[in-house]
Motif scaffolding. Structure first.
Motif, short mmCIF file in Angstrom:
data_model
loop_
_atom_site.label_atom_id
_atom_site.label_comp_id
_atom_site.label_asym_id
_atom_site.label_seq_id
_atom_site.Cartn_x
_atom_site.Cartn_y
_atom_site.Cartn_z
N PHE A 126 -23.48 -41.51 30.36
CA PHE A 126 -24.71 -41.27 31.12
C PHE A 126 -24.76 -42.08 32.41
O PHE A 126 -24.94 -41.51 33.49
N PRO A 127 -24.62 -43.40 32.37
CA PRO A 127 -24.64 -44.13 33.64
C PRO A 127 -23.44 -43.81 34.53
O PRO A 127 -23.57 -43.76 35.76
N PHE A 128 -22.28 -43.58 33.93
CA PHE A 128 -21.10 -43.23 34.72
C PHE A 128 -21.31 -41.90 35.44
O PHE A 128 -21.01 -41.78 36.63
N GLY A 153 -14.69 -45.54 21.65
CA GLY A 153 -15.29 -45.39 20.33
C GLY A 153 -16.66 -44.76 20.36
O GLY A 153 -16.93 -43.84 21.13
N GLU A 154 -17.55 -45.29 19.54
CA GLU A 154 -18.88 -44.73 19.39
C GLU A 154 -19.74 -44.89 20.63
O GLU A 154 -20.72 -44.17 20.80
N GLU A 155 -19.43 -45.82 21.46
CA GLU A 155 -20.23 -46.09 22.65
C GLU A 155 -19.89 -45.17 23.82
O GLU A 155 -20.58 -45.22 24.85
N ALA A 156 -18.88 -44.34 23.70
CA ALA A 156 -18.45 -43.47 24.80
C ALA A 156 -19.57 -42.56 25.30
O ALA A 156 -19.76 -42.44 26.53
N PRO A 157 -20.31 -41.88 24.42
CA PRO A 157 -21.39 -41.02 24.96
C PRO A 157 -22.44 -41.81 25.73
O PRO A 157 -22.97 -41.33 26.74
#
Length: 67
Positions: free
Chosen positions: A11-13, A3-7
């Protein structure tokens, strides 16, 4: 899916993935055994970079010793 948290999770991934790949290259890469510069003297004139007067057109007089 996320959802919205994907972006924000990307970054950490991405940073962790980059760190793991760099560490693997450092540990297992062949960069330590490759030789980009051979042990031989330089030959020929240096290239003309266009930043100075070429040697042929300089019309320099031979240097005289001070005295």
């Amino acid at each position: 899916m996320i959802g919205e948290e994907a972006p924000w999770w990307s970054f950490p991934f991405g940073s962790i993935t980059s760190l793991a790949l760099a560490a693997a290259y450092y540990r297992f890469g062949r960069w330590r055994t490759l030789h980009m510069i051979e042990d031989r003297p330089a030959a020929g004139e240096p290239p003309d970079t266009g930043l100075g007067v070429p040697h042929q057109r300089a019309h320099l007089s031979p240097e005289t010793p001070n005295g």
